[in-house]
Design an enzyme around this catalytic site. Structure first.
Site, PDB file in Angstrom:
ATOM      1  N   SER A 123       0.819  -1.216   0.000  1.00 29.07           N
ATOM      2  CA  SER A 123       0.000   0.000   0.000  1.00 29.07           C
ATOM      3  C   SER A 123       0.844   1.254   0.000  1.00 29.07           C
ATOM      4  O   SER A 123       0.310   2.348  -0.200  1.00 29.07           O
ATOM      5  CB  SER A 123      -0.977   0.000   1.179  1.00 29.07           C
ATOM      6  N   HIS A 144      -3.320  -3.542  -5.778  1.00 27.31           N
ATOM      7  CA  HIS A 144      -3.595  -3.077  -4.412  1.00 27.31           C
ATOM      8  C   HIS A 144      -5.065  -3.288  -4.067  1.00 27.31           C
ATOM      9  O   HIS A 144      -5.934  -2.564  -4.531  1.00 27.31           O
ATOM     10  CB  HIS A 144      -3.202  -1.594  -4.285  1.00 27.31           C
ATOM     11  N   GLU A 156      -6.503  -1.197  -7.075  1.00 26.84           N
ATOM     12  CA  GLU A 156      -5.661  -0.237  -7.798  1.00 26.84           C
ATOM     13  C   GLU A 156      -4.607  -1.053  -8.560  1.00 26.84           C
ATOM     14  O   GLU A 156      -3.816  -1.770  -7.945  1.00 26.84           O
ATOM     15  CB  GLU A 156      -4.975   0.728  -6.813  1.00 26.84           C
ATOM     16  N   ASN A 194      -4.927   6.441  -1.023  1.00 29.72           N
ATOM     17  CA  ASN A 194      -4.210   6.904   0.168  1.00 29.72           C
ATOM     18  C   ASN A 194      -3.666   8.316   0.020  1.00 29.72           C
ATOM     19  O   ASN A 194      -3.256   8.934   0.986  1.00 29.72           O
ATOM     20  CB  ASN A 194      -3.085   5.936   0.551  1.00 29.72           C
TER      21      ASN A 194
END
Ligand code: NAI
Length: 505
Positions: A123, A144, A156, A194
């Protein structure tokens, strides 16, 4: 390169929370799956855990018993990494450590076939760095998943500098076949989610630090007006402040200390105190037995509302007018610049200026600002703030009016952009910058925020609903109010506004 056939063997390395979930997803999609962990017995234990989870679905009638046994039969726990030699795709979900992951990828290069895809569920680490110094960096890619992988739809698909574009396409298609909602992104700090999610936490932390209101009130506003599933304090308590703070720090450092990502001192203090949230029994809230959950603050009024006046168009807040009419409030409409008057009070949607500043600049007496709502027809709560010279009577009349529309009213100190407007403006700003920098397309970024963190609307679609010009002006005002880099509007918002173009057709 096509999506992987379901006959292709998928290997998952790391049988922790993520690895087990990913193995389950691949097996559910019909692939034979080998699961390996360097802790002896861990892979077998994980398969037993998956079997138990599927058992619960069978009990609830959501899965047929035969499907459960077929899925579990496709999952093979293995104890030696060499047995992964026949895999077509390896997904690693081991400890988040660059050296350890790098070592594993090198080892896999020796074990697996030359055309085996090497995917990482990292991540925070760079796919470019992970692939560097490998013999075939073009076959290394990020895949991800979000926690819990069997439930969260987003994947992702992360390309590093050397990743073969055809490989990204193939894994995108494969993820779709697995029932996921994949997005393309480049290997940049935080990828999409994120990175773009940082302001969601940061703005609430900032509002708390500057004494806007208490945690329960701010959380309630993001839920009841913003339409988010959780407010930032309850969510970070759930994620764990150790984890959430570390992600913020890593993104901040990776962007060379860009102030937009600056970590919060009040969150650091929680981490320093060991108050990580639910898992330690204390974070912003107290989770010990018998502890009472604080309630959101609410202003109430017993004042009668005879009528109100709408001057001009309230823009995104226009549905409030119908809500007032539906509640039987006589509404007088006249020309003007988007104001709502009741008694002595003048109500206006925040534009990122302080109430006291706007009252002075626009010559408005008894100004009461209200916040953005995701949907003014459905919101159950709205924040207000007021100018220093607003009388108690005028404030009370404003509260009475909003109450008549069925809204709970929560007061905030006079801070620019209130709570929901400033959070959404900053989310849209970050999303726009991510588009500008080629991190992902507008469609993928909006999808990622809906499917990865359950936002009620993609930030860019939301900006369009508010008006790109309105969001830009709000950010300009926030930047002027604070005099900080943090609130600088993305060039892409400015360009879109100047062009009169949109993110989505
Ligand atoms: P975890 O700690 O639950 O599981 C990691 C597993 O990997 C453990 O079972 C460990 O024994 C095993 N392992 C460690 N080093 C190994 C090695 N060299 N070879 C084989 N097995 C090894 O961790 P978690 O949460 O499942 O995370 C795994 C990866 O997924 C990390 O890269 C993390 O950043 C990423 N990730 C985590 C998310 C989360 O919410 N937990 C979300 C998305 C990605």
């Amino acid at each position: 390169m096509q999506a992987l056939e379901t006959t292709a063997l998928v290997a998952v390395i790391g049988a922790g929370a993520m690895g087990a979930g990913i193995a389950q997803v691949a097996a559910q999609a019909g692939h034979p799956v080998k699961l390996y962990d360097n802790r002896p017995g861990a892979a077998a234990q994980a398969v037993e855990g998956i079997d138990r989870q599927l058992g619960k679905l069978v009990e609830k009638g959501k899965l047929a018993a035969e499907q459960r046994s077929a899925i579990v039969a496709r999952l093979q726990p293995v104890e030696a990494i060499e047995t992964l030699a026949d895999a077509r795709l390896v997904i690693e979900a081991i400890v988040e450590n660059l050296e350890v992951k790098h070592g594993l990828l090198r080892q896999l290069e020796e074990i697996c076939a030359a055309d085996c895809i090497l995917a990482s569920n990292t991540s925070s680490l760079s796919i470019t760095t992970l692939a560097a110094s490998l013999k075939h960096p073009e076959r290394v890619i990020g895949m991800h998943f979000f926690n819990p992988a069997p439930i969260m739809a987003l994947v992702e698909v992360v390309s590093g500098l050397a990743t073969d574009p055809a490989l990204a396409k193939a894994l995108h298609a494969t993820s779709k076949n697995w029932g996921k909602q994949p997005v393309y992104t480049r290997s940049t700090p935080g990828f999409i989610v994120n990175r773009v999610a940082r302001p969601f936490y940061a703005e609430s932390l900032r509002l708390l630090q500057e004494g806007a209101a208490d945690c329960a009130s701010l959380d309630a506003l993001l839920r009841d007006a913003g339409g988010f599933r959780m407010g930032a304090f309850e969510l970070t308590d759930l994620i764990g402040h150790d984890v959430n703070y570390a992600v913020t720090c890593s993104v901040f450092d990776a962007y060379y200390g860009d102030f937009r990502f600056q970590p919060s001192l009040i969150q650091k203090e929680l981490v320093d105190a060991g108050r990580f949230g639910r898992k330690t029994g204390r974070g912003f809230y107290d989770y010990s037995e018998g502890a009472e959950r604080p309630q959101a603050a609410e202003l109430t009024s017993a004042t009668d509302v005879a009528s109100c006046v709408v001057e001009g168009d309230l823009g995104v807040a226009q549905p409030l007018v119908q809500r007032l009419k539906d509640a039987g409030v006589p509404v007088i409409q006249r020309a003007g610049s988007g104001l709502l008057r009741v008694g002595d009070a003048v109500l206006a949607l925040s534009d990122g200026r302080l109430a006291s500043q706007r009252a002075k600049e626009d010559g408005l007496r008894n100004l009461v600002l209200f916040d953005l709502a995701l949907d003014y027809t459905k919101a159950s709560r709205l924040a207000i703030s007021w100018s220093a010279d607003t009388t108690a009577e005028a404030r009370d009349q404003a509260v009475a009016l909003l109450q008549r529309a069925g809204l709970k009213v929560t007061a905030l100190a006079d801070l620019p952009g209130l709570a929901v407007l400033r959070t959404v403006a900053m989310l849209a700003n970050e999303a726009a910058d991510a588009v500008l920098q080629g991190v992902g397309s507008a469609a993928d970024i909006d999808l990622a925020m809906r499917a990865g963190v359950n936002y009620p609307r993609g930030p860019l679609a939301w900006a369009e609903a508010i008006g790109i010009g309105y969001v830009l002006n709000t950010l300009d005002n926030l930047q002027r109010s604070y005099g900080e880099e943090r609130y600088r509007p993305s060039l892409l918002l400015r360009r879109k506004h100047a062009e009169g173009s949109r993110f989505h057709d």
